[in-house]
Design a protein around this motif. Structure first.
Motif, PDB file in Angstrom:
ATOM      1  N   THR A 135      39.821  71.201  -5.009  1.00  0.00           N
ATOM      2  CA  THR A 135      38.970  70.767  -3.901  1.00  0.00           C
ATOM      3  C   THR A 135      39.578  71.176  -2.556  1.00  0.00           C
ATOM      4  O   THR A 135      38.860  71.442  -1.603  1.00  0.00           O
ATOM      5  N   LYS A 136      40.901  71.227  -2.491  1.00  0.00           N
ATOM      6  CA  LYS A 136      41.597  71.468  -1.230  1.00  0.00           C
ATOM      7  C   LYS A 136      41.721  72.971  -0.955  1.00  0.00           C
ATOM      8  O   LYS A 136      40.788  73.580  -0.497  1.00  0.00           O
TER       9      LYS A 136
ATOM     10  N   THR B  64      49.329  69.898  -5.157  1.00  0.00           N
ATOM     11  CA  THR B  64      48.160  70.279  -4.356  1.00  0.00           C
ATOM     12  C   THR B  64      48.546  70.878  -3.003  1.00  0.00           C
ATOM     13  O   THR B  64      47.914  71.823  -2.533  1.00  0.00           O
TER      14      THR B  64
ATOM     15  N   ALA C  77      44.592  69.703  -6.888  1.00  0.00           N
ATOM     16  CA  ALA C  77      43.199  69.439  -6.527  1.00  0.00           C
ATOM     17  C   ALA C  77      42.672  70.752  -5.950  1.00  0.00           C
ATOM     18  O   ALA C  77      43.015  71.134  -4.845  1.00  0.00           O
TER      19      ALA C  77
ATOM     20  N   ASP D 295      52.095  66.567  -8.849  1.00  0.00           N
ATOM     21  CA  ASP D 295      50.897  66.904  -8.074  1.00  0.00           C
ATOM     22  C   ASP D 295      51.327  67.955  -7.059  1.00  0.00           C
ATOM     23  O   ASP D 295      52.077  67.670  -6.124  1.00  0.00           O
TER      24      ASP D 295
ATOM     25  N   TRP E  70      41.127  67.805   2.736  1.00  0.00           N
ATOM     26  CA  TRP E  70      41.814  68.769   3.581  1.00  0.00           C
ATOM     27  C   TRP E  70      41.787  70.097   2.851  1.00  0.00           C
ATOM     28  O   TRP E  70      41.264  70.184   1.746  1.00  0.00           O
TER      29      TRP E  70
ATOM     30  N   LEU F 168      44.474  64.585 -12.580  1.00  0.00           N
ATOM     31  CA  LEU F 168      45.636  63.687 -12.622  1.00  0.00           C
ATOM     32  C   LEU F 168      45.511  62.707 -13.781  1.00  0.00           C
ATOM     33  O   LEU F 168      46.457  62.511 -14.556  1.00  0.00           O
TER      34      LEU F 168
ATOM     35  N   MET G 165      34.175  70.252  -5.466  1.00  0.00           N
ATOM     36  CA  MET G 165      35.224  69.375  -6.015  1.00  0.00           C
ATOM     37  C   MET G 165      35.683  69.964  -7.352  1.00  0.00           C
ATOM     38  O   MET G 165      34.856  70.301  -8.188  1.00  0.00           O
TER      39      MET G 165
ATOM     40  N   SER H 232      37.365  67.049 -10.813  1.00  0.00           N
ATOM     41  CA  SER H 232      37.970  66.724  -9.520  1.00  0.00           C
ATOM     42  C   SER H 232      39.486  66.745  -9.694  1.00  0.00           C
ATOM     43  O   SER H 232      39.989  66.764 -10.827  1.00  0.00           O
ATOM     44  N   GLY H 233      40.206  66.705  -8.589  1.00  0.00           N
ATOM     45  CA  GLY H 233      41.664  66.621  -8.662  1.00  0.00           C
ATOM     46  C   GLY H 233      42.089  65.320  -9.319  1.00  0.00           C
ATOM     47  O   GLY H 233      43.047  65.278 -10.102  1.00  0.00           O
ATOM     48  N   THR H 234      41.362  64.255  -9.004  1.00  0.00           N
ATOM     49  CA  THR H 234      41.692  62.950  -9.581  1.00  0.00           C
ATOM     50  C   THR H 234      41.491  62.957 -11.098  1.00  0.00           C
ATOM     51  O   THR H 234      42.298  62.397 -11.841  1.00  0.00           O
TER      52      THR H 234
ATOM     53  N   TYR I 139      49.733  60.112  -4.052  1.00  0.00           N
ATOM     54  CA  TYR I 139      48.328  59.988  -3.657  1.00  0.00           C
ATOM     55  C   TYR I 139      47.785  58.657  -4.174  1.00  0.00           C
ATOM     56  O   TYR I 139      48.037  58.283  -5.324  1.00  0.00           O
TER      57      TYR I 139
ATOM     58  N   GLU J  32      55.038  63.954  -6.858  1.00  0.00           N
ATOM     59  CA  GLU J  32      54.121  64.659  -5.953  1.00  0.00           C
ATOM     60  C   GLU J  32      54.955  65.229  -4.815  1.00  0.00           C
ATOM     61  O   GLU J  32      55.844  64.553  -4.297  1.00  0.00           O
TER      62      GLU J  32
HETATM   63  C1  LIG Z   1      42.738  65.138  -2.590  1.00  0.00           C
HETATM   64  C2  LIG Z   1      43.932  65.016  -3.447  1.00  0.00           C
HETATM   65  C3  LIG Z   1      43.796  64.829  -4.819  1.00  0.00           C
HETATM   66  C4  LIG Z   1      42.475  64.570  -5.492  1.00  0.00           C
HETATM   67  O1  LIG Z   1      41.551  65.565  -5.451  1.00  0.00           O
HETATM   68  P1  LIG Z   1      39.983  65.243  -5.576  1.00  0.00           P
HETATM   69  O2  LIG Z   1      39.415  66.545  -5.980  1.00  0.00           O
HETATM   70  O3  LIG Z   1      39.570  64.778  -4.214  1.00  0.00           O
HETATM   71  O4  LIG Z   1      39.803  64.188  -6.609  1.00  0.00           O
HETATM   72  C5  LIG Z   1      44.936  64.798  -5.570  1.00  0.00           C
HETATM   73  N1  LIG Z   1      46.152  64.917  -5.018  1.00  0.00           N
HETATM   74  C6  LIG Z   1      46.317  65.089  -3.707  1.00  0.00           C
HETATM   75  C7  LIG Z   1      47.697  65.223  -3.175  1.00  0.00           C
HETATM   76  C8  LIG Z   1      45.225  65.130  -2.874  1.00  0.00           C
HETATM   77  O5  LIG Z   1      45.400  65.240  -1.556  1.00  0.00           O
END
Ligand SMILES: *Cc1c(COP(=O)(O)O)cnc(C)c1O
Length: 402
Positions: free
Chosen positions: A212-213, A190, A210, A188, A342, A95, A222, A90-92, A116, A159
């Motif tokens: 995911t976005k 993203t 992330a 970050d 998003w 991080l 994810m 995941s993005g988290t 975030y 970020e």
């Molecule tokens: C959503 C998001 C993340 C985390 O991503 P996940 O895949 O949902 O864990 C990290 N940084 C930013 C800026 C985000 O919007």
């Protein structure tokens, strides 16, 4: 090697990146290589393989196979200045993995105040338990930031733009100070991705996204990534492998597929977002529009100076209004879903309370009226912008007398 060249523009890179023939074979996309055990032809070959810990060398499922290697290489090729990319579930996770890769117990991490929320929690929770002290700073107060460094400060977490409130920090300035003080800079990235903001070329050491976005792009997967030059990539790899981080080939294939259309989607959602933002700016119900691409928005000049693109995500702040009115407004929207995340093809709306998630900077922003504080974040998708505007218009009309 894949066919990506240094002089290719981003849309061309997104099409070619990571597609080595040795991985794709005779089809266009890298096939899904499912596997935990990788079989060696002989004991000699297994012994030989122990010399390599790099993408492109079969070893064991945790180190991936062509499906993951191809995606990681594609992301490296889309992040100018990167030598390698690690993938995370995941993005988290990306991080957390990136921060843990550059910090040791006893050290201090400076954290931009409007990051975030999970980044904040990792810094003040997990990293604290691990013996790292997190200090939050106001990204607009450059003097206080410079003064926050001491001889234990080894990393800075940035970020851009900040989550929810969307202010753009001066990354070249903040990262240059970090470098001068002997600290590394993580960002970050993203929102703009490497296509819209060349983080490593603007002084950062690790760029985290992330997937995911925007890369996933369809709200069905994810994943996260961290890209860096040689030195920091080695640290990322070591820590990710120690933590056993890996991603499934099915998910990697989905993200790779999303990546091919990402420049197009970013362009379209940016154009629509700007149109919606300009419309909101004219409304009496709206006190502030927080959209880096919009003239007059906080950080617009820095966005113009440092970025080559944007995306569909921005926020606005209601002029006065009550919590109940804000909820009613969001409930009346038909085209905007209510939900987290998003970067998908569908539009979303998310009310937020910025004061709850900052400690070193003010909300409402300096110079604003105290009653203009209720924010709504919009993720603009691929619907027609005029339909989205009509939807917002209906929702404003519906709450007028509530
Ligand atoms: C959503 C998001 C993340 C985390 O991503 P996940 O895949 O949902 O864990 C990290 N940084 C930013 C800026 C985000 O919007």
């Amino acid at each position: 090697m894949s066919k990506t060249r240094d002089d290719h523009r981003s849309a061309t890179r997104a099409v070619l990146a990571g597609r080595r023939e040795e991985w794709t074979g005779r089809v266009v996309n890298t096939p899904i290589w499912r596997g935990s055990t990788h079989l060696y032809a002989s004991e000699e070959e297994r012994q030989e393989s122990l010399k390599y810990n790099e993408d492109g060398h079969f070893h064991y499922g945790r180190r991936g196979a062509p499906t993951q290697w191809s995606l990681a290489e594609a992301l490296t090729q889309l992040e100018p200045g990167a030598d390698g990319t690690m993938l995370y579930p995941s993005g988290t996770a990306a991080l957390a993995g990136a921060m843990m890769s550059v910090l040791e117990p006893g050290e201090v991490l400076l954290v931009q105040d409007n990051v975030y929320e999970p980044t904040r929690s990792i810094a003040s929770g997990l990293l604290k338990r691990w013996g790292v002290e997190a200090r939050f700073f106001d990204p607009a107060d450059h003097d206080a930031y410079a003064a926050a460094f001491d001889d234990r400060t080894t990393a800075v977490m940035l970020e851009t733009p900040g989550s929810l409130t969307m202010e753009v920090p001066d990354i070249p300035h903040l990262s240059a100070i970090a470098r001068e003080k002997g600290a590394c800079t993580l960002v970050d990235n993203t929102w703009a991705t490497g296509l819209g903001f060349a983080a490593l070329e603007h002084g950062c050491d690790i760029s985290i996204t992330a997937l995911t976005k925007h890369a996933g792009g369809h709200s069905d997967v994810m994943m996260g990534a961290a890209s860096a030059g040689k030195k920091h990539y080695a640290k990322l790899r070591h820590t990710a492998q120690s933590l056993g981080q890996c991603v499934s080939p099915d998910d990697a294939a989905l993200v790779s597929r999303g990546l091919r259309t990402m420049p197009l989607r970013l362009q379209q959602t940016s154009t629509s977002a700007l149109k919606v933002a300009q419309w909101l700016q004219q409304r009496s119900e709206v006190a502030h529009v927080l959209c880096p691409m919009l003239e007059g928005s906080p950080g617009h000049e820095l966005w113009q100076r440092d970025f080559t693109g944007g995306c569909g995500l921005f926020s606005f702040v209601l002029s006065g209004h009550t919590d109940a009115q804000r909820s009613a407004f969001v409930n009346h929207l038909e085209l905007f879903g209510i939900g987290y995340s998003w970067g998908g093809f569908e539009s979303l709306a998310l009310p937020f309370d910025a004061a709850r998630i900052r400690s070193a900077s003010a909300w409402p922003l300096p110079g604003w009226r105290e009653e203009d504080r209720l924010g709504i974040r919009l993720a603009i998708g691929l619907e027609d912008a005029d339909d989205l505007i009509a939807d917002l218009d209906r929702a404003f009309a519906a709450i007028k007398h509530s």
